[in-house]
Enzyme design. Structure first.
Site, mmCIF file in Angstrom:
data_model
loop_
_atom_site.group_PDB
_atom_site.id
_atom_site.type_symbol
_atom_site.label_atom_id
_atom_site.label_comp_id
_atom_site.label_asym_id
_atom_site.label_seq_id
_atom_site.Cartn_x
_atom_site.Cartn_y
_atom_site.Cartn_z
ATOM 1 N N ASP A 241 0.645 -1.255 -0.096
ATOM 2 C CA ASP A 241 0.006 0.203 0.127
ATOM 3 C C ASP A 241 0.831 1.224 0.019
ATOM 4 O OD1 ASP A 241 -1.621 2.165 0.755
ATOM 5 O OD2 ASP A 241 -2.420 1.395 2.376
ATOM 6 N N LYS B 202 2.680 11.264 -3.421
ATOM 7 C CA LYS B 202 1.860 10.639 -4.165
ATOM 8 C C LYS B 202 0.756 11.483 -4.985
ATOM 9 C CE LYS B 202 -1.578 7.052 -3.385
ATOM 10 N NZ LYS B 202 -2.290 6.196 -2.311
ATOM 11 N N GLU C 28 -7.401 0.552 -4.372
ATOM 12 C CA GLU C 28 -7.291 0.434 -2.931
ATOM 13 C C GLU C 28 -8.756 -0.021 -2.495
ATOM 14 O OE1 GLU C 28 -5.739 4.213 -2.020
ATOM 15 O OE2 GLU C 28 -3.750 3.726 -2.789
ATOM 16 N N ASP D 102 -13.125 5.188 1.257
ATOM 17 C CA ASP D 102 -11.689 5.241 1.568
ATOM 18 C C ASP D 102 -11.213 6.506 1.572
ATOM 19 O OD1 ASP D 102 -8.882 4.656 1.586
ATOM 20 O OD2 ASP D 102 -9.115 3.573 -0.138
#
Lengths: 620, 180
Positions: free
Chosen positions: A25, A87, A184, A206
Site C-alpha cells: 500500500d 503521491k 485500494e 476510503d
C-alpha cells in the site's frame, strides 16, 4: 531460492513451492507491505516492529536517500529537501497541483511531470516513490528470506492512466515486478469480504492521507464485482490538517511561511488525532520571542472547520450510487478504509448518509495492504483454499480529441476491465502516410476540461488516395487500468507504427536514465544489475513453462516437445553464465517456441468453460 | 492437434445462450462469471507473456460480450448485426417518424425547463414518462425479434430506443446538475 529446478521431462509439483509475493500500500502519508504467512495475511513490520513507514524521503548531497521515520524526523529542520505526500504529485504537472505554493519545495519550471530541486539534485515523484518502494521491498526480502516473484501495488481507484503509469514506473525503478496495480477500495473489499464471508452490495468509503475513493461492489459467491467507482484524487486527511492549520495560524497570528509554521503543522496533526478520542485538544508552540503560545481546540470547532471537506466526499458517493443504479437502501454494508476515517465527523457523516453504522472491524490503516497481499499470493500462482474473481472497472472515461476541441468518448467510465474499443479512421490527403491523434481521460465535453494522456503519431500508412485507407485504431485498457494503443491499415493489412508522446508521464528513455542513476547512487554495477534482472525474468519464464508442461505437455507433438524442452535447457544453461544479452536472446526464443502451446492451453480453458456452461444449461 | 475452436465465437455462443432477445439474465450472469474464472488475467499473472496476452484478449472479449448482452438495446442491435443488419449507434434520424421526432423535441424542451427552474419534481415526472415509453418499446422490440422475426421493423425501433436512452442519460446529468 524460489525456483525449483527440475530435470528435463521430470514434472514438478507447483504447489509445493510457496512463491513469495507481497502486497504494497503506497500511501500518501504512510506505506505498508504485507504478505501471507500460514494462510493468513499479515503486515511485515520493521526492526522496531512498526507496521507503518512514513511516505517521506529526505535527500542530502552525496548520500543515499533517508526514508521513513528518520526522514520524518528531518521534516522540520530540512523541509525543502524532505519530500512528504509525494503521491499527490504522481503523474502531475506543476499547474495541476493547486497547493504547490503551500509547500517548501523548489520546483523546477518544467512542462512534464513535476520536478523538485533538492540537495541531492533534481528528483521527480516517480523516483521518490521508488525510494519508498525499495525500503518496503528490502524489508520484505529480509523478512521472507528470498527473492520475490512480484508485488501487488495498490492505487486509488480514481487514479487516471498517468498516475497509474507513474506508480508502475516507480516499481520498475525499485526493481519490483508488478503483478497487478490493484484499486485500494477493491483490495479492502477482498480483505474484508474473505475475512467476514460477506455477501451483498457494499460501499467502500476510503479516505486516505491525500486521496478519496468510493467504490460500490457486489460480493457474491466468490466474485468481487465493482459496480461503480468515483472519488477525488486530491482530497484526504492532509486537507483536514490544512483547515485546522489555517484557523490556528490566524488565531495565533503566525505567518504560514515562518519557521514556527512547520512546527505548527505537526502540532495540528497531533491535535487532530487527539480529537478522535477526546472532546478537546491543546495546540502549543514556541513563538519567535521564546514565549509559549497555547490554543485550545474543541471537537465542535474542528467539526465546523471540516464540514465543507466532509461534504466534498459525499458528491462522489452520490455519483457512484447513481452510476451503479442503486439507492441508499440497497447498500448492505459500508466499509471504512484509510486512517482519516477515524475522525468522528467522517463516521457520523457516513452513518447519516447511508442510514446505517459503518463497519470498522478491520484496521483502516492496514486493510488495503492485507487485501493486496491476499491478491498477490494468488497472482503469484500459489493455490488457495478459496477461489475468487475480481472484476474491476476503469474509473474515468477514455476518449479522443475530435474537431472543435471536443472529446469523443470511446470507453465509458465504470466499464469492466480489461476492455478494448476499436475506431476506424481514414486519410484526408492523397498519399498521406501519417496521422496523429490525442488520447484523453475525463467526463467533460471540452478537451481542455479533460486530462491529456498522450499524443500518438501513426506512421507507415501505405500511400493511397484520400479517404481510401481504413486505419483501425484499437484502444486497450488492461487489468491494471493502463491504456495502450495499436493500429493497422485494414486494406493493406500493414501494421502502422505508433509513437507515443505521454503528456505527463515518462518515456522509456527517462526510465532507463533513472534506472541507471538509481544504480549509480547505490554504487551497484549496471551490468551486474542488468544480468540479475534478466536472470530473474528468465527464471520466471522457466517456471511458467514448467507449470505449463507439467499440466499440459500432452497438448504438444513429440517434435514440439523436443523443441520446447531444448529451448528450456538452453535457457537453464544461459542463466548459469553471466552474459545478459545471451539470456535475453534465449528467453525470447523460448517465448516464441511456447506461443502456440499457450494458445492451445487457453483453448482448453475456454472449451472447459463452454462445456461447463452447456452442462449447467442442460441441468436447468 | 489444434482444437477446432471458433476464434470469433458470437456473444451468445460464449455464454451458451440461444440467440434471442429474451434471455435468462441469471444464466448470463452465472455463465459470464464461470467464463471469466477460466480466462481472467488474474489467473495467468504468473505465466508467460503469450499466456497473459491471450488471457487479456479473451477476458476483453468476454467483458464486451457480457456488456452487450446485458443491455437490452445493445442486445437487440447485436442480434440484428448477426442477422446482417447494422444499426448505427449515433444519431441517425433517417427513417424515424415525424410524430416520434416531435415528441422528442417536446421532451427535450421539457428537460431544459426543469433545469432552468431547478425543478426536481418535474424532472422525476419526465424521467418516469421516458422510462415508461422505453419499457413499452423494448417489449415490442422483443416481439419483433423473437416472435415475428421482422428485422427491418426492429431496426427502426432500435433507433428510437437509442434516442430515449440518450435522453435518459441527459436526465441523469440534469440530476447531477440540480443536486449540486
Amino acid at each position: 531460492m524460489l525456483l525449483q529446478i527440475a530435470e528435463p521431462g521430470q514434472s514438478i509439483e507447483p504447489e509445493v513451492v510457496q512463491r513469495l509475493a507481497v502486497g504494497i500500500d503506497l500511501g500518501t502519508t504512510h506505506s505498508l507491505v504485507a504478505t501471507i504467512r500460514d494462510s493468513l495475511p499479515q503486515v511485515i513490520t520493521d526492526e522496531k516492529d512498526r507496521a507503518l513507514l512514513p511516505s517521506i524521503v529526505n535527500y542530502r548531497a552525496n548520500s543515499t536517500p533517508t526514508v521513513g521515520w528518520d526522514a520524518k524526523a528531518l521534516q522540520n529542520e530540512d523541509a525543502q529537501n524532505t519530500i512528504v505526500s509525494v503521491k499527490r504529485f504522481m503523474g502531475r504537472t506543476l499547474t495541476d497541483v493547486a497547493h504547490a505554493q503551500n509547500t517548501p519545495y523548489h520546483f523546477v519550471p518544467h512542462e512534464g511531470m513535476i520536478q523538485i530541486e533538492t540537495a541531492a539534485g533534481t528528483v521527480n515523484p516517480v523516483q521518490v516513490s521508488a525510494d519508498i518502494l525499495k525500503v518496503l521491498h528490502d524489508r520484505a526480502v529480509h523478512h521472507l528470506g528470498g527473492e520475490l516473484v512480484g508485488a501487488v501495488i495498490t492505487v486509488p481507484a480514481y487514479f487516471d492512466d498517468a498516475q497509474r503509469q507513474a506508480t508502475k514506473d516507480a516499481a520498475q525503478i525499485a526493481g519490483i515486478n508488478v503483478l497487478r496495480l490493484l484499486n485500494e477500495p477493491t483490495a479492502a473489499a477482498v480483505a474484508y469480504g474473505l475475512d467476514q464471508g460477506a455477501e451483498g452490495i457494499y460501499a467502500v468509503y476510503d479516505l486516505g492521507g491525500g486521496t478519496f475513493d468510493i467504490s460500490i461492489l457486489r460480493l457474491s459467491r466468490g466474485v468481487f464485482e465493482v459496480l461503480a467507482t468515483n472519488g477525488d484524487p486530491a482530497l484526504g486527511g492532509d486537507d483536514f490538517d490544512r483547515v485546522i492549520f489555517n484557523w490556528v495560524s490566524k488565531q495565533m497570528e503566525i505567518d504560514p511561511a515562518s519557521n514556527e509554521a512547520s512546527q505548527l503543522l505537526s502540532e495540528v496533526r497531533q491535535a487532530k488525532e487527539r480529537l478522535t478520542d477526546h472532546p478537546s485538544a491543546k495546540i502549543e508552540i514556541r513563538g519567535a520571542n521564546g514565549a509559549l503560545l497555547v490554543l485550545p481546540i474543541s471537537r465542535e470547532i474542528f467539526n465546523n472547520l471540516a464540514v465543507e471537506l466532509v461534504k466534498r466526499t459525499l458528491t462522489p458517493v452520490r455519483k457512484a450510487l447513481r452510476d451503479a443504479g442503486l439507492d441508499i437502501g440497497q447498500i448492505d454494508g459500508v466499509v471504512l478504509v484509510g486512517g482519516a476515517t477515524r475522525m468522528p465527523c467522517i463516521r457520523q457523516a457516513v452513518a447519516k448518509f447511508f442510514e446505517q453504522e459503518p463497519l470498522t472491524n478491520l484496521d483502516p490503516d492496514k486493510v488495503v495492504a492485507l487485501g493486496a497481499a491476499i491478491q498477490a499470493n494468488v497472482l503469484a500462482g500459489n493455490r488457495m483454499k478459496e477461489d475468487w474473481l475480481l472484476l474491476d472497472v476503469i474509473p474515468l472515461s477514455l476518449g479522443i480529441e475530435t474537431m472543435g476541441g471536443l472529446m469523443e468518448k470511446l470507453i465509458p467510465r465504470n466499464s469492466t476491465i480489461p476492455i478494448a474499443r476499436a475506431q476506424d479512421f481514414t486519410t484526408f490527403k492523397d498519399g498521406q502516410t501519417a496521422m496523429s491523434f490525442h488520447v484523453l481521460q475525463g467526463e467533460r465535453e471540452l478537451i481542455s476540461d479533460c486530462r491529456s494522456l498522450a499524443r500518438f503519431e501513426l506512421n507507415g500508412i501505405p500511400p493511397m488516395a484520400a479517404g481510401a485507407a481504413r486505419i483501425r485504431v484499437t484502444f486497450q485498457v488492461d487489468a491494471d487500468g493502463l491504456v495502450s494503443v495499436s493500429a493497422n491499415e485494414l486494406i493493406s493489412g500493414v501494421e502502422a507504427k505508433i509513437e507515443v508522446k505521454p503528456s505527463y508521464g515518462l518515456n522509456d528513455d527517462d526510465i532507463t536514465r533513472m534506472l541507471q542513476e538509481s544504480f549509480a547512487n547505490a554504487q551497484a554495477d549496471i551490468e551486474a544489475r542488468r544480468l540479475e534482472e534478466h536472470r530473474v525474468d528468465a527464471k520466471r519464464l522457466l517456471e511458467a513453462t514448467d507449470v505449463a508442461l507439467s499440466e499440459d505437455s500432452h497438448l504438444l507433438t513429440q517434435e514440439e516437445l523436443v523443441v520446447l524442452t531444448k529451448a528450456v535447457e538452453t535457457l537453464r544453461e544461459a542463466i548459469l553464465g553471466s552474459d545478459w544479452q545471451l539470456i535475453k536472446q534465449v528467453s525470447e526464443k523460448l517465448n516464441n517456441a511456447s506461443t502456440d502451446f499457450a494458445g492451445r492451453r487457453m483453448d482448453i480453458s475456454i472449451k472447459s468453460a463452454l462445456t461447463g456452461q452447456t452442462l449447467d444449461t442442460l441441468a436447468m | 492437434m489444434n482444437l477446432p475452436l471458433n476464434k470469433n465465437p458470437d456473444y451468445f455462443e460464449i455464454f451458451a445462450l440461444v440467440p434471442k432477445f429474451h434471455i435468462d439474465m441469471g444464466s448470463l450472469d452465472t455463465n459470464f462469471r464461470d467464463f471469466q474464472r477460466q480466462v481472467h488475467p488474474d489467473k495467468t499473472a504468473h505465466l508467460s507473456d503469450a499466456e497473459r496476452r491471450l488471457s487479456m484478449q479473451w477476458a476483453t472479449l468476454a467483458n464486451e460480450a457480457y456488456q452487450t448482452l446485458k443491455k437490452p438495446i445493445d442486445r437487440a442491435s447485436y442480434l440484428l448485426r448477426i442477422n446482417g443488419i447494422e444499426t448505427h449507434s449515433e444519431g441517425h434520424v433517417v427513417g424515424l417518424s415525424e410524430d416520434f421526432l416531435m415528441e422528442q423535441m417536446e421532451w427535450r424542451e421539457a428537460l431544459q425547463e426543469t433545469i432552468d427552474n431547478v425543478d426536481i419534481e418535474e424532472l422525476d415526472k419526465l424521467e418516469r414518462r421516458v422510462k415508461t415509453k422505453l419499457t413499452g418499446q423494448l417489449d415490442r422490440l422483443g416481439n419483433l425479434l423473437d416472435s415475428e422475426q421482422s428485422f427491418d421493423a426492429a431496426a427502426d425501433l432500435v433507433k428510437q430506443t437509442r434516442f430515449l436512452d440518450r435522453l435518459l442519460a441527459e436526465i441523469n446529468n440534469a440530476y447531477e446538475l440540480l443536486e449540486n
